[in-house]
Design a protein around this motif. Structure first.
Motif, PDB file in Angstrom:
ATOM      1  N   LYS A  82       0.821  -1.216   0.000  1.00  0.00           N
ATOM      2  CA  LYS A  82       0.000   0.000   0.000  1.00  0.00           C
ATOM      3  C   LYS A  82       0.851   1.260   0.000  1.00  0.00           C
ATOM      4  O   LYS A  82       0.389   2.330  -0.389  1.00  0.00           O
ATOM      5  CB  LYS A  82      -0.952   0.018   1.190  1.00  0.00           C
ATOM      6  CG  LYS A  82      -0.285   0.159   2.562  1.00  0.00           C
ATOM      7  CD  LYS A  82      -1.329   0.283   3.664  1.00  0.00           C
ATOM      8  CE  LYS A  82      -0.673   0.493   5.034  1.00  0.00           C
ATOM      9  NZ  LYS A  82      -1.685   0.649   6.104  1.00  0.00           N
ATOM     10  N   GLU A  83       2.113   1.145   0.447  1.00  0.00           N
ATOM     11  CA  GLU A  83       3.007   2.296   0.479  1.00  0.00           C
ATOM     12  C   GLU A  83       4.430   1.815   0.211  1.00  0.00           C
ATOM     13  O   GLU A  83       4.782   0.667   0.519  1.00  0.00           O
ATOM     14  CB  GLU A  83       2.987   3.001   1.841  1.00  0.00           C
ATOM     15  CG  GLU A  83       1.664   3.620   2.220  1.00  0.00           C
ATOM     16  CD  GLU A  83       1.695   4.244   3.611  1.00  0.00           C
ATOM     17  OE1 GLU A  83       2.729   4.088   4.308  1.00  0.00           O
ATOM     18  OE2 GLU A  83       0.707   4.873   3.990  1.00  0.00           O
ATOM     19  N   ALA A 119      -0.716   3.893  -2.547  1.00  0.00           N
ATOM     20  CA  ALA A 119      -1.845   3.435  -3.356  1.00  0.00           C
ATOM     21  C   ALA A 119      -3.117   4.119  -2.876  1.00  0.00           C
ATOM     22  O   ALA A 119      -3.193   4.636  -1.753  1.00  0.00           O
ATOM     23  CB  ALA A 119      -1.993   1.918  -3.228  1.00  0.00           C
ATOM     24  N   LYS A 120      -4.133   4.120  -3.712  1.00  0.00           N
ATOM     25  CA  LYS A 120      -5.431   4.628  -3.300  1.00  0.00           C
ATOM     26  C   LYS A 120      -6.014   3.728  -2.217  1.00  0.00           C
ATOM     27  O   LYS A 120      -5.637   2.573  -2.080  1.00  0.00           O
ATOM     28  CB  LYS A 120      -6.375   4.680  -4.503  1.00  0.00           C
ATOM     29  CG  LYS A 120      -5.957   5.689  -5.576  1.00  0.00           C
ATOM     30  CD  LYS A 120      -6.941   5.682  -6.738  1.00  0.00           C
ATOM     31  CE  LYS A 120      -6.510   6.690  -7.802  1.00  0.00           C
ATOM     32  NZ  LYS A 120      -7.432   6.696  -8.966  1.00  0.00           N
ATOM     33  N   THR A 176      -3.604  -1.733  -3.925  1.00  0.00           N
ATOM     34  CA  THR A 176      -2.187  -2.032  -3.746  1.00  0.00           C
ATOM     35  C   THR A 176      -1.463  -1.886  -5.084  1.00  0.00           C
ATOM     36  O   THR A 176      -2.093  -1.711  -6.123  1.00  0.00           O
ATOM     37  CB  THR A 176      -1.972  -3.465  -3.227  1.00  0.00           C
ATOM     38  OG1 THR A 176      -2.514  -4.397  -4.171  1.00  0.00           O
ATOM     39  CG2 THR A 176      -2.646  -3.663  -1.867  1.00  0.00           C
ATOM     40  N   PHE A 177      -0.148  -1.943  -5.051  1.00  0.00           N
ATOM     41  CA  PHE A 177       0.658  -1.970  -6.263  1.00  0.00           C
ATOM     42  C   PHE A 177       1.802  -2.957  -6.044  1.00  0.00           C
ATOM     43  O   PHE A 177       2.118  -3.322  -4.911  1.00  0.00           O
ATOM     44  CB  PHE A 177       1.192  -0.577  -6.617  1.00  0.00           C
ATOM     45  CG  PHE A 177       1.933   0.105  -5.507  1.00  0.00           C
ATOM     46  CD1 PHE A 177       3.267  -0.141  -5.287  1.00  0.00           C
ATOM     47  CD2 PHE A 177       1.263   1.008  -4.677  1.00  0.00           C
ATOM     48  CE1 PHE A 177       3.951   0.490  -4.250  1.00  0.00           C
ATOM     49  CE2 PHE A 177       1.935   1.649  -3.645  1.00  0.00           C
ATOM     50  CZ  PHE A 177       3.285   1.381  -3.428  1.00  0.00           C
ATOM     51  N   THR A 178       2.442  -3.382  -7.130  1.00  0.00           N
ATOM     52  CA  THR A 178       3.517  -4.372  -7.040  1.00  0.00           C
ATOM     53  C   THR A 178       4.806  -3.891  -7.715  1.00  0.00           C
ATOM     54  O   THR A 178       5.737  -4.678  -7.859  1.00  0.00           O
ATOM     55  CB  THR A 178       3.084  -5.705  -7.667  1.00  0.00           C
ATOM     56  OG1 THR A 178       2.695  -5.483  -9.026  1.00  0.00           O
ATOM     57  CG2 THR A 178       1.921  -6.318  -6.888  1.00  0.00           C
ATOM     58  N   ALA A 179       4.839  -2.644  -8.130  1.00  0.00           N
ATOM     59  CA  ALA A 179       6.056  -2.081  -8.712  1.00  0.00           C
ATOM     60  C   ALA A 179       6.060  -0.579  -8.507  1.00  0.00           C
ATOM     61  O   ALA A 179       5.000   0.055  -8.474  1.00  0.00           O
ATOM     62  CB  ALA A 179       6.161  -2.414 -10.208  1.00  0.00           C
ATOM     63  N   GLY A 238       2.817  -3.356   3.574  1.00  0.00           N
ATOM     64  CA  GLY A 238       1.667  -4.112   3.107  1.00  0.00           C
ATOM     65  C   GLY A 238       0.372  -3.598   3.704  1.00  0.00           C
ATOM     66  O   GLY A 238       0.365  -2.726   4.586  1.00  0.00           O
ATOM     67  N   LEU A 239      -0.757  -4.155   3.258  1.00  0.00           N
ATOM     68  CA  LEU A 239      -2.057  -3.735   3.774  1.00  0.00           C
ATOM     69  C   LEU A 239      -2.189  -3.985   5.268  1.00  0.00           C
ATOM     70  O   LEU A 239      -2.941  -3.294   5.963  1.00  0.00           O
ATOM     71  CB  LEU A 239      -3.177  -4.459   3.032  1.00  0.00           C
ATOM     72  CG  LEU A 239      -3.522  -3.922   1.636  1.00  0.00           C
ATOM     73  CD1 LEU A 239      -4.539  -4.833   0.958  1.00  0.00           C
ATOM     74  CD2 LEU A 239      -4.056  -2.488   1.726  1.00  0.00           C
TER      75      LEU A 239
END
Length: 291
Positions: free
Chosen positions: A232-233, A250-251, A255-258, A276-277
């Motif tokens: 998430k950050e 992330a909003k 989430t994002f992975t890159a 992580g979340l």
């Protein structure tokens, strides 16, 4: 340039206590617990007592011990892990910290500065020491039972004075309750021995984590790109005071992975930290930009 290779990944903890000192499980029980949790290597680091190591195809036990010098007048403590030592360094608790580090090195070991924030260790005191080769950035038992287990600001302040050492997450497990498997490293080596593991730590072929994964870090054309498990950050920390590209979020609920970071001209190093979340973090080592 990619930081991680095709070498096999191994999960391990480098700071553990048993009934030989002040832990609640025997060494045999501790090894069984970590193996059942999917760990590949472990260092049992009982206080001032070095245990035997062992090597097999699927599990490596690193001989080690934790040595300490506590200054209650100055309110700072020096706790030094000796990993891979051939024999015990001392059973006394009044040996000055530099002598402890020198003794660990003389015994063939890798010296680690343990939980510096828990220890209330002044930055200047850490900077006076020579010969230790890594520092803890997270310590599980310190986090859950004293509230002082994360040392990002501490290690970055030391790194800003030109001491960029490998950063370890450990659980410092005593098998109380919450400490087990709360911090570890993921390490790459095809030489799955005590020596191979310690060499990989010295070379920075690992990342530290409480759970989130770092799959790859690449530096090319003045940009650092990281690939991770869902986050998430992410923070691209450096010894520069300010850069508006440093934090990526992330909003809400996503989430994002890159993520990528354009290296600032004033950055002498960059360190990546992902969240992580569930709030758990992963930590890269110090990345030195090509000038």
């Amino acid at each position: 340039m990619k930081l991680f290779t095709s070498a096999k990944w191994h999960r391990g903890n480098l700071h553990t206590h048993t009934t030989v000192s002040d832990g609640r499980k025997t060494p045999k029980e501790a090894i069984a617990a970590y193996r059942a949790a999917g760990y590949d290597f472990l260092a049992i680091t009982d206080h001032r007592i070095c245990g035997a190591g062992q090597e097999s195809e699927d599990f490596v036990l690193i001989p080690g011990a934790e040595y300490d010098f506590n200054d209650f007048d100055r309110r700072e403590a020096f706790h030094i892990l000796g990993l891979g030592i051939r024999d015990n360094v001392t059973t006394r608790n009044d040996i000055p910290p530099q002598e402890l580090i020198d003794g660990i090195r003389a015994a063939g070991g890798l010296a680690v500065l343990a939980h510096p924030g828990w220890s209330l260790l002044a930055h200047e005191s850490a900077m006076k020491l020579t010969g230790y080769e890594a520092t803890e950035i997270f310590n599980g038992v310190s986090e859950f039972y004293t509230g002082r287990g994360y040392y990002g600001d501490y290690v970055d302040t030391v790194a800003s004075k030109h001491r960029t050492l490998p950063l370890l997450a450990t659980d410092d497990c005593h098998f109380y309750d919450l400490d087990f498997a709360s911090g570890w490293i993921m390490l790459q080596t095809d030489d799955f021995t005590v020596k191979g593991i310690l060499d990989a730590i010295r070379a920075g072929h690992f990342y530290a984590t409480q759970g989130p994964e770092i799959h790859q870090i690449e530096m090319a054309d003045g940009v650092i790109t990281v690939e991770t498990s869902p986050l998430k950050e992410i923070y691209f920390l450096s010894d520069n005071f300010f850069d508006s590209h440093r934090v990526i979020r992330a909003k809400e609920g996503e989430t994002f992975t890159a993520a990528s970071y354009p290296i600032h001209p004033l950055d002498n190093w960059v360190r990546i930290e992902g969240v992580g979340l569930d709030g758990k973090r992963c930590f890269s080592g110090y990345i030195i930009p090509e000038k």
